[in-house]
Design an enzyme around this catalytic site. Sequence first.
Site, short mmCIF file in Angstrom:
data_model
loop_
_atom_site.label_atom_id
_atom_site.label_comp_id
_atom_site.label_asym_id
_atom_site.label_seq_id
_atom_site.Cartn_x
_atom_site.Cartn_y
_atom_site.Cartn_z
N GLU A 63 32.54 43.63 31.29
CA GLU A 63 32.94 45.13 32.00
C GLU A 63 31.97 45.94 31.52
OE1 GLU A 63 37.27 46.49 30.84
OE2 GLU A 63 37.51 43.87 29.93
N ARG A 90 30.70 29.64 37.19
CA ARG A 90 31.41 28.79 37.96
C ARG A 90 32.28 29.45 39.18
NH1 ARG A 90 28.37 23.97 37.20
NH2 ARG A 90 28.95 23.90 34.86
N ARG A 132 48.17 41.22 36.36
CA ARG A 132 47.33 40.92 34.91
C ARG A 132 47.70 40.85 33.38
NH1 ARG A 132 42.37 42.96 36.68
NH2 ARG A 132 41.81 43.35 38.10
#
Length: 269
Positions: free
Chosen positions: A3, A110, A259
């Site tokens: 973040e 990925r 979340r």
Amino acid sequence: MPEWPEMEHYRQELNKRIQNRKISGITVNRPKSLNVSEEEFRKTVLGTVVERVDRRAKQLIFVLGGERYLLLHLMLDGMMHLGTEADKPDRSTQIELYFGDTALYFIGLRLGYLHLYDKRGLEEELSSLGPEPFDADLTAARFADMLKTRKGNLKTCLTDQHWLAGIGNCYSDEICFAAGLLPSRRPAALEEHETARLYTSMRSVLTEALRAGGYMEMPLYSGDERTGGFNELCRVYDRGGEPCVRCGNPIVFQTLSSRKCFFCSNCQT
């Protein structure tokens, strides 16, 4: 996922080590991590100089000569290592950029990517992002005004990159804890003193996390003792069942708006 504190920490560290250095070699082990052909990527990037490393939200921008830019988003599981073949982690790499004997290894891309843009393309790619937590014009008053019209809950609000860029699962929980507010609170229903507390907590938590090197524990380079230092300082994130550092009650883990979310049900209101 990295973040604001992690990416800002990486930006600062990389500028100390690769700014104004020429890219002398390129290895692409996963072409899908690029947005252009490997041939075009190699032709455009090889031999250019990294003039500096910038950041926007959770992404790094490698500013190259000739107004070309590499946009890096590590996404989930992505990480970097700057060093030699001898000291790099025993992990598969998707892309490697060489600076003489040293390489910047991109690992775990990925879902993440390293995309090549010209100036216009970069601006278009980043155009939908919201303001940054430390933008000069994001005052406490503007932040409060933004919250008044926001639907949903604080968790989804703080992690919406179109509304506010750079904060994700970890720091939204840490910010809400520092402000003493439940992540499930409705932004528009917050009182004036609560929005002020949330604004102050946002900046103080992110500042503390940056100083500690963020919470991603993989060292950026050999001998790096700073990266990941905030992991031990997290008050609620990934601390489900542990005693709250303020009141001693167990930290709650729940899923909120799809979340994962950590909070103290006793001292967050």
